[in-house]
Design a protein around this motif. Structure first.
Motif, PDB file in Angstrom:
ATOM      1  N   ASP A 140       7.089  12.749  -9.719  1.00  0.00           N
ATOM      2  CA  ASP A 140       6.241  12.928  -8.538  1.00  0.00           C
ATOM      3  C   ASP A 140       5.854  14.396  -8.461  1.00  0.00           C
ATOM      4  N   ALA A 141       4.566  14.682  -8.728  1.00  0.00           N
ATOM      5  CA  ALA A 141       4.064  16.053  -8.643  1.00  0.00           C
ATOM      6  C   ALA A 141       3.341  16.294  -7.328  1.00  0.00           C
ATOM      7  N   GLY A 142       3.420  15.315  -6.418  1.00  0.00           N
ATOM      8  CA  GLY A 142       2.781  15.452  -5.117  1.00  0.00           C
ATOM      9  C   GLY A 142       1.987  14.238  -4.700  1.00  0.00           C
ATOM     10  N   ALA A 143       1.721  13.318  -5.637  1.00  0.00           N
ATOM     11  CA  ALA A 143       0.923  12.127  -5.344  1.00  0.00           C
ATOM     12  C   ALA A 143       1.738  10.850  -5.479  1.00  0.00           C
ATOM     13  N   GLY A 144       3.068  10.954  -5.444  1.00  0.00           N
ATOM     14  CA  GLY A 144       3.917   9.782  -5.591  1.00  0.00           C
ATOM     15  C   GLY A 144       4.436   9.638  -7.005  1.00  0.00           C
ATOM     16  N   PHE A 145       5.467   8.823  -7.156  1.00  0.00           N
ATOM     17  CA  PHE A 145       6.086   8.640  -8.469  1.00  0.00           C
ATOM     18  C   PHE A 145       5.183   7.830  -9.390  1.00  0.00           C
ATOM     19  N   GLN A 146       5.039   8.313 -10.616  1.00  0.00           N
ATOM     20  CA  GLN A 146       4.289   7.602 -11.644  1.00  0.00           C
ATOM     21  C   GLN A 146       4.754   8.095 -13.012  1.00  0.00           C
ATOM     22  N   HIS A 147       4.478   7.299 -14.024  1.00  0.00           N
ATOM     23  CA  HIS A 147       4.872   7.707 -15.374  1.00  0.00           C
ATOM     24  C   HIS A 147       3.962   8.845 -15.821  1.00  0.00           C
ATOM     25  N   PRO A 148       4.520   9.974 -16.261  1.00  0.00           N
ATOM     26  CA  PRO A 148       3.685  11.120 -16.637  1.00  0.00           C
ATOM     27  C   PRO A 148       3.019  10.911 -17.989  1.00  0.00           C
ATOM     28  N   ALA A 149       1.970  11.685 -18.225  1.00  0.00           N
ATOM     29  CA  ALA A 149       1.240  11.602 -19.490  1.00  0.00           C
ATOM     30  C   ALA A 149       1.974  12.380 -20.569  1.00  0.00           C
ATOM     31  N   LEU A 150       2.120  11.763 -21.725  1.00  0.00           N
ATOM     32  CA  LEU A 150       2.742  12.437 -22.860  1.00  0.00           C
ATOM     33  C   LEU A 150       1.802  13.496 -23.424  1.00  0.00           C
ATOM     34  N   LEU A 151       2.371  14.644 -23.753  1.00  0.00           N
ATOM     35  CA  LEU A 151       1.565  15.714 -24.332  1.00  0.00           C
ATOM     36  C   LEU A 151       1.141  15.365 -25.751  1.00  0.00           C
ATOM     37  N   THR A 152       2.001  14.664 -26.470  1.00  0.00           N
ATOM     38  CA  THR A 152       1.684  14.205 -27.822  1.00  0.00           C
ATOM     39  C   THR A 152       2.058  12.737 -27.945  1.00  0.00           C
ATOM     40  N   ALA A 153       1.333  12.008 -28.770  1.00  0.00           N
ATOM     41  CA  ALA A 153       1.598  10.585 -28.954  1.00  0.00           C
ATOM     42  C   ALA A 153       2.976  10.383 -29.570  1.00  0.00           C
ATOM     43  N   VAL A 154       3.608   9.248 -29.233  1.00  0.00           N
ATOM     44  CA  VAL A 154       4.973   8.999 -29.707  1.00  0.00           C
ATOM     45  C   VAL A 154       5.054   7.909 -30.759  1.00  0.00           C
ATOM     46  N   GLY A 155       3.939   7.293 -31.118  1.00  0.00           N
ATOM     47  CA  GLY A 155       3.999   6.226 -32.099  1.00  0.00           C
ATOM     48  C   GLY A 155       4.570   4.957 -31.499  1.00  0.00           C
ATOM     49  N   SER A 156       5.220   4.165 -32.333  1.00  0.00           N
ATOM     50  CA  SER A 156       5.689   2.856 -31.892  1.00  0.00           C
ATOM     51  C   SER A 156       7.207   2.748 -31.842  1.00  0.00           C
ATOM     52  N   ARG A 157       7.908   3.876 -32.014  1.00  0.00           N
ATOM     53  CA  ARG A 157       9.369   3.844 -31.989  1.00  0.00           C
ATOM     54  C   ARG A 157       9.907   5.097 -31.312  1.00  0.00           C
ATOM     55  N   PRO A 158      11.165   5.053 -30.870  1.00  0.00           N
ATOM     56  CA  PRO A 158      11.738   6.231 -30.213  1.00  0.00           C
ATOM     57  C   PRO A 158      11.750   7.450 -31.125  1.00  0.00           C
ATOM     58  N   SER A 159      11.646   8.619 -30.514  1.00  0.00           N
ATOM     59  CA  SER A 159      11.785   9.866 -31.252  1.00  0.00           C
ATOM     60  C   SER A 159      13.207   9.970 -31.803  1.00  0.00           C
ATOM     61  N   PRO A 160      13.390  10.498 -33.021  1.00  0.00           N
ATOM     62  CA  PRO A 160      14.747  10.597 -33.583  1.00  0.00           C
ATOM     63  C   PRO A 160      15.721  11.374 -32.705  1.00  0.00           C
ATOM     64  N   ASP A 161      15.232  12.406 -31.994  1.00  0.00           N
ATOM     65  CA  ASP A 161      16.126  13.183 -31.130  1.00  0.00           C
ATOM     66  C   ASP A 161      16.017  12.771 -29.664  1.00  0.00           C
ATOM     67  N   HIS A 162      15.263  11.699 -29.388  1.00  0.00           N
ATOM     68  CA  HIS A 162      15.104  11.176 -28.021  1.00  0.00           C
ATOM     69  C   HIS A 162      14.599  12.258 -27.065  1.00  0.00           C
ATOM     70  N   ALA A 163      13.655  13.076 -27.536  1.00  0.00           N
ATOM     71  CA  ALA A 163      13.050  14.129 -26.719  1.00  0.00           C
ATOM     72  C   ALA A 163      11.547  13.900 -26.649  1.00  0.00           C
ATOM     73  N   TYR A 164      10.970  14.084 -25.445  1.00  0.00           N
ATOM     74  CA  TYR A 164       9.546  13.826 -25.226  1.00  0.00           C
ATOM     75  C   TYR A 164       8.978  14.918 -24.331  1.00  0.00           C
ATOM     76  N   ARG A 165       7.706  15.277 -24.587  1.00  0.00           N
ATOM     77  CA  ARG A 165       7.032  16.319 -23.814  1.00  0.00           C
ATOM     78  C   ARG A 165       5.943  15.688 -22.948  1.00  0.00           C
ATOM     79  N   TYR A 166       5.929  16.067 -21.677  1.00  0.00           N
ATOM     80  CA  TYR A 166       4.968  15.529 -20.722  1.00  0.00           C
ATOM     81  C   TYR A 166       4.145  16.661 -20.110  1.00  0.00           C
ATOM     82  N   ALA A 167       2.881  16.365 -19.804  1.00  0.00           N
ATOM     83  CA  ALA A 167       1.968  17.344 -19.210  1.00  0.00           C
ATOM     84  C   ALA A 167       1.770  17.028 -17.735  1.00  0.00           C
ATOM     85  N   LEU A 168       1.857  18.055 -16.887  1.00  0.00           N
ATOM     86  CA  LEU A 168       1.715  17.858 -15.446  1.00  0.00           C
ATOM     87  C   LEU A 168       0.881  18.984 -14.846  1.00  0.00           C
ATOM     88  N   ALA A 169       0.084  18.642 -13.840  1.00  0.00           N
ATOM     89  CA  ALA A 169      -0.689  19.621 -13.086  1.00  0.00           C
ATOM     90  C   ALA A 169      -0.054  19.808 -11.716  1.00  0.00           C
TER      91      ALA A 169
END
Length: 325
Positions: A140-169
Motif C-alpha cells: 500500500d503506497a497510499g491507494a490501498g493494498f495491491q500487488h506491486p509491479a515487478l521491475l524485471t520479468a520473473v519468467g515462469s518459475r521462482p527466482s533461485p534466491d527467492h528475491a524480487y524487485r518491485y517499482a513503486l511511486a
C-alpha cells in the motif's frame, strides 16, 4: 492457512482497478536519494482478505514525485506445520523458511515466496491450480493494498534466491506491506524487505513501465538520479572447516554455512567450486540443513583451490587452497 479453492492464488488483474499514479513533471529535478531501509515482514501478521492490515511499514514517507525500489527476499509457508507432517506434498517446497519465524512457532516446510507458491501440503489433484502459481505480496503506497509491479520479468518459475524487485511511486505515505492470505495466523517465515531510492539504471529494458509514471525510458532516466543503486543485504558464507594440508589418499571434510541478517539461510543451494589450473568448475551442489550448514567429504589427489558459492547469486566465500602432499 490458505483455503484451497479455485482462483485463491490467481493474481488479480490490476488494470483499471489501480489508482492512476501521478505522472512525473516534465523537466523536474531528480528526487533526493533516500537512506535505504531493511525491514522484516512477518508473513502471519497481514490480516485477512476482508480486513487487511500492514505487517510492516517503512519509517520514511515517500513523497509524490519520489520513486522507490522494494527488494523482497525469502520463503515462507501459508499452512501450519501440522499440514506438512502427514507426508502428502505437491511441488517442491524447501525444508524450512529462509528466515524462520520465532523459535516458539512450530515450523516445517516452506512452499511460497513473494511471487510464487511452489509447494503445498496436498496431493496435486486436490489443489485447484498448477504449480508454481503466482503469489500474494501486497503493498500500500497510499491507494490501498495491491500487488506491486515487478521491475524485471520473473519468467515462469521462482527466482533461485527467492528475491524480487518491485517499482513503486510515492504519494505522500509510508509504504506498507503484507502477505495476502485468507487465514494468515498459522503462517511462518519472515521475508526480508529492502527499500531504496530508484535510480536511472532502474529504467533499463521495461523497468520504466513498472513505475507507471513515465512516457518512455528516456523520461524515466531524466527523472531519476544517475547514481549507483544501494545494494540489498544478502547472504554471507562462513567456512567452518577447511584443512590447509592433507596427504594423497586421505579423506577431508569441508564445512560451510550460509547466513543472513535474520539467521541461517536454509533454502539456498550452496555450490562447491574448485580449480587446479585454468577455469573453475563446480564440484558439488548441496542443500543446507536447518542451521544453514553443508558438508562434503573429499579425497583430493592434487593441490587445488576451493570456493563456496550461493547458487544464482554473487555471494561467495574466500578462496581457500588445500595442499596435497
Amino acid at each position: 492457512m490458505e483455503r484451497v479453492r479455485a482462483g485463491s492464488l490467481a493474481v488479480a488483474v490490476l488494470g483499471a482497478a489501480l489508482a492512476v499514479l501521478p505522472a512525473a513533471p516534465a523537466g523536474a529535478a531528480a528526487p533526493p536519494v533516500a537512506k535505504p531501509e531493511t525491514l522484516w515482514l512477518d508473513t502471519s501478521a497481514g490480516g485477512t482478505a476482508t480486513a487487511p492490515v500492514p505487517a510492516v511499514r517503512t519509517a520514511r514517507t515517500w513523497a509524490t514525485g519520489e520513486y522507490a525500489v522494494v527488494v523482497v527476499r525469502g520463503t515462507y509457508s501459508k499452512w501450519g506445520a501440522d499440514f506438512w507432517r502427514h507426508g502428502t506434498v505437491c511441488g517442491h517446497p524447501d525444508r524450512s523458511a529462509q528466515a524462520p519465524s520465532s523459535p516458539s512457532v512450530r515450523q516445517a516446510y516452506a512452499g511460497s515466496d513473494a511471487e510464487w507458491t511452489f509447494g503445498v501440503p496436498y496431493a496435486c489433484p486436490q489443489f485447484p491450480v498448477a504449480l508454481p502459481a503466482r503469489e500474494g505480496l501486497q503493498v500500500d503506497a497510499g491507494a490501498g493494498f495491491q500487488h506491486p509491479a515487478l521491475l524485471t520479468a520473473v519468467g515462469s518459475r521462482p527466482s533461485p534466491d527467492h528475491a524480487y524487485r518491485y517499482a513503486l511511486a510515492g504519494s505522500g505515505h509510508r509504504l506498507a506491506l503484507r502477505i495476502q492470505d485468507s487465514i494468515p495466523g498459522d503462517n511462518y517465515g519472515l521475508l526480508q524487505v529492502f527499500v531504496r531510492s530508484a535510480v536511472a539504471a532502474d529504467c533499463a529494458s521495461t523497468g520504466w513501465q513498472a513505475f507507471r509514471s513515465f512516457a518512455s525510458a528516456t523520461a524515466c532516466r531524466a527523472a531519476l538520479p544517475a547514481v549507483r543503486a544501494a545494494a540489498a543485504p544478502g547472504a554471507s558464507i562462513l567456512v567452518d572447516a577447511f584443512p590447509r594440508r592433507t596427504t594423497r589418499g586421505s579423506a577431508v571434510v569441508l564445512r560451510a554455512r550460509a547466513r543472513a541478517t535474520a539467521g541461517a539461510v536454509t533454502s539456498a543451494r550452496l555450490e562447491l567450486w574448485t580449480r587446479t589450473t585454468g577455469s573453475w568448475h563446480r564440484l558439488r551442489t548441496l542443500r543446507p540443513d536447518q542451521t544453514g550448514s553443508v558438508s562434503v567429504r573429499l579425497v583430493p589427489a592434487v593441490t587445488a583451490s576451493y570456493q563456496w558459492r550461493v547458487a544464482g547469486t554473487r555471494t561467495t566465500s574466500p578462496v581457500r587452497v588445500l595442499t596435497v602432499r
